[in-house]
Design a protein around this motif. Structure first.
Motif, short mmCIF file in Angstrom:
data_model
loop_
_atom_site.label_atom_id
_atom_site.label_comp_id
_atom_site.label_asym_id
_atom_site.label_seq_id
_atom_site.Cartn_x
_atom_site.Cartn_y
_atom_site.Cartn_z
N THR A 131 -25.13 -79.52 -22.20
CA THR A 131 -25.66 -78.82 -23.54
C THR A 131 -25.39 -77.47 -23.74
OG1 THR A 131 -27.59 -77.99 -21.84
CG2 THR A 131 -28.09 -80.15 -23.05
N GLY A 132 -24.29 -77.48 -23.37
CA GLY A 132 -23.43 -76.11 -23.48
C GLY A 132 -22.94 -75.74 -24.56
N THR A 133 -21.89 -74.80 -24.83
CA THR A 133 -21.36 -74.09 -26.00
C THR A 133 -20.54 -75.00 -27.06
OG1 THR A 133 -19.31 -73.63 -24.52
CG2 THR A 133 -21.12 -71.96 -24.82
N GLY A 134 -20.22 -76.09 -26.45
CA GLY A 134 -19.26 -77.16 -27.22
C GLY A 134 -17.93 -76.73 -27.41
N ILE A 135 -17.07 -77.61 -28.04
CA ILE A 135 -15.73 -77.51 -28.20
C ILE A 135 -15.42 -77.21 -29.76
CG2 ILE A 135 -13.41 -78.36 -27.74
CD1 ILE A 135 -14.87 -79.99 -25.63
N CYS A 136 -14.56 -76.29 -30.16
CA CYS A 136 -14.12 -76.12 -31.75
C CYS A 136 -13.54 -77.35 -32.05
CB CYS A 136 -13.32 -74.97 -31.92
SG CYS A 136 -13.79 -73.30 -30.95
N PRO A 137 -13.75 -77.62 -33.50
CA PRO A 137 -13.28 -78.81 -33.94
C PRO A 137 -11.60 -78.78 -33.91
CG PRO A 137 -14.89 -78.15 -35.29
CD PRO A 137 -14.80 -77.00 -34.11
N GLU A 138 -11.10 -77.76 -34.16
CA GLU A 138 -9.77 -77.67 -33.98
C GLU A 138 -9.03 -78.02 -32.55
OE1 GLU A 138 -11.03 -73.51 -34.69
OE2 GLU A 138 -11.64 -75.45 -35.11
N LEU A 172 -10.39 -79.95 -30.25
CA LEU A 172 -10.93 -81.33 -29.95
C LEU A 172 -9.74 -82.40 -29.55
CD1 LEU A 172 -13.68 -82.08 -29.09
CD2 LEU A 172 -14.28 -82.94 -31.13
N PRO A 173 -8.82 -82.38 -30.51
CA PRO A 173 -7.73 -83.23 -30.50
C PRO A 173 -6.65 -83.04 -29.22
CG PRO A 173 -7.86 -82.54 -32.67
CD PRO A 173 -8.74 -81.93 -32.08
N HIS A 174 -6.89 -81.71 -28.90
CA HIS A 174 -5.66 -81.43 -27.85
C HIS A 174 -6.39 -81.31 -26.53
CE1 HIS A 174 -3.23 -80.58 -31.43
NE2 HIS A 174 -4.37 -79.80 -31.87
N ASN A 208 -9.92 -95.74 -20.52
CA ASN A 208 -9.75 -94.76 -21.42
C ASN A 208 -11.05 -93.53 -21.38
OD1 ASN A 208 -12.13 -96.06 -22.82
ND2 ASN A 208 -10.60 -97.61 -23.74
N ILE A 209 -10.69 -92.71 -22.02
CA ILE A 209 -11.49 -91.58 -21.92
C ILE A 209 -11.38 -90.71 -23.55
CG2 ILE A 209 -9.51 -90.02 -21.20
CD1 ILE A 209 -11.89 -88.39 -19.45
N ALA A 210 -12.68 -90.35 -24.20
CA ALA A 210 -12.66 -89.82 -25.15
C ALA A 210 -13.92 -88.65 -24.91
CB ALA A 210 -13.17 -90.76 -26.16
N VAL A 211 -13.75 -87.95 -26.08
CA VAL A 211 -14.65 -86.64 -26.13
C VAL A 211 -15.21 -86.55 -27.47
CG1 VAL A 211 -12.75 -85.06 -26.45
CG2 VAL A 211 -14.98 -84.26 -25.35
#
Length: 306
Positions: free
Chosen positions: A239-246, A248-250, A283-286
Motif C-alpha cells: 500500500t506504498g508510494t507506487g511507481i511512476c507510469p514512465e 513502470l516499463p523499466h 514470468n513476472i509482471a508489475v
C-alpha cells in the motif's frame, strides 16, 4: 575447299566473339559481386542485390547474400555484447566508487587521535556497512553474469510455499517493525511448488524488500498465493508510494533507478528477481499507481525448468 575454309573461319570468329562477350559479362558480374561485398563491409545495413540471375551464378549470388547476412548478424551481436560489457563495467565502477569513497573517509577519520570512542565505533560500523554493500553488489552482479551466460543451474525441489514466505518475512521482520509496516499473507495450508528453493527465495525476498522500502508507517505488505493445474500464482502487494507510469516499463532493467528510488539503491535487485523467475519457466509482471501501491504478479508453470 575455299568456301569450307571461309565457313569454318566465320564459325570460329563467331565462337570467339561469343566467348569475348561472355567473358565481359562474367567480368561485369564479378565486378557487381565485388561492389556488393564492399557495400556490405562499409554499411551497417545489409544492401539488397539489385540483379537476380539464374543458374550457378544465381546460386553463388544467393549463397553470398546468406553469408553476408549471417556475418552481419554475428557482428551486430558482438557489437551489442561489447556495448553491454562497457556499460556494465561503467555502472559497476560507479556503484563501487561511492562505498569505497565512504570507506576511505572513515578510515582517515580513524587515524585521528582526537576522535572519541563513540565516533570511532560509528566509523567502524559505517565501514562494515559499506563493505557489506560492496560484497552484496559483487555477489549479485556475478549471479547476473552467470544467468546471462546460462551457466547457473536451477534445482527442481518440492517447496512448501508458506514456509518459504515465512522465512522471507522472518528475515525482514526487523525492517518491517522499524517502518511500522504490517506483513500479511493468504496462503492455503500445505500448498507446494516445484522450484529452486534458494534462488526463488532470493527473488521473492528482493521483491518483498522493495515493497517494504516504498511503504510508509501504517502501511501493509502482503502475499497471496493461488494454484491451478497450469501454474502457481504469487501476488506480492503493498500500500506504498507506487511507481511512476514512465518508470513502470523499466522496473526490471538492471541499474535502472526510477524517480522514487532510494538514494542508496543500485537498481539490480528487481532485475535479478526477474531473471531468476524467467529462468525457471515463469514470468513476472508489475502493476502500480502512484500513492495507491504496487502489485507484483509471479507465475511459475508446472513444467520442467528451461
Amino acid at each position: 575447299m575455299g568456301w569450307i575454309i571461309i565457313v569454318l573461319l566465320c564459325c570460329i570468329a563467331g565462337l570467339l566473339g561469343n566467348l569475348v562477350v561472355q567473358h565481359r559479362k562474367n567480368e561485369a558480374y564479378l565486378d557487381g559481386i565485388i561492389a556488393y561485398l564492399m557495400k556490405v563491409q562499409d554499411r551497417n545495413a545489409l544492401p539488397e542485390m539489385k540483379e537476380q540471375v539464374e543458374g550457378k551464378r544465381g546460386i553463388l549470388q544467393s549463397e553470398l547474400y546468406k553469408l553476408a547476412s549471417t556475418l552481419q548478424e554475428q557482428y551486430a551481436r558482438e557489437t551489442e555484447k561489447n556495448r553491454y560489457l562497457a556499460e556494465m563495467l561503467s555502472n559497476v565502477s560507479h556503484q563501487i566508487k561511492t562505498p569505497l569513497t565512504a570507506i576511505t573517509i572513515m578510515t582517515d577519520l580513524l587515524k585521528s587521535d582526537t576522535l572519541s570512542e563513540a565516533d570511532r565505533r560509528q566509523c567502524v560500523s559505517r565501514i562494515v556497512g559499506q563493505t557489506d554493500r560492496i560484497t552484496w553488489l559483487v555477489k549479485t552482479l556475478l549471479t547476473l553474469a552467470r544467468l546471462d551466460a546460462e551457466v547457473l543451474s536451477f534445482k527442481q525441489e518440492q517447496v512448501e510455499i508458506e514456509e518459504l514466505i515465512d522465512s522471507i518475512y522472518d528475515t525482514l521482520a526487523v525492517l518491517a517493525e522499524l517502518k511500522g509496516v504490517a506483513l500479511e499473507k493468504e496462503i492455503p495450508e500445505g500448498m507446494q511448488v516445484i522450484c529452486d528453493r534458494q534462488w526463488t527465495r532470493e527473488a521473492l525476498l528482493n521483491i518483498v524488500k522493495n515493497c517494504l522500502e516504498h511503504t510508509g508507517e501504517g502501511g501493509r505488505v502482503g502475499t497471496v498465493v493461488s494454484q491451478s493445474n497450469l501454474a502457481t500464482d504469487l501476488i506480492i502487494w503493498d500500500t506504498g508510494t507506487g511507481i511512476c507510469p514512465e518508470d513502470l516499463p523499466h522496473i526490471f532493467e538492471r541499474f535502472y533507478q526510477g524517480k522514487q528510488a532510494d538514494s542508496g539503491s543500485v537498481g539490480i535487485g528487481l532485475a535479478l528477481s526477474g531473471q531468476i523467475i524467467r529462468k525457471q519457466n515463469g514470468n513476472i509482471a508489475v502493476e502500480s499507481r502512484e500513492r495507491q501501491g504496487t502489485k507484483f504478479s509471479i507465475r511459475l508453470y508446472h513444467t520442467k525448468t528451461v
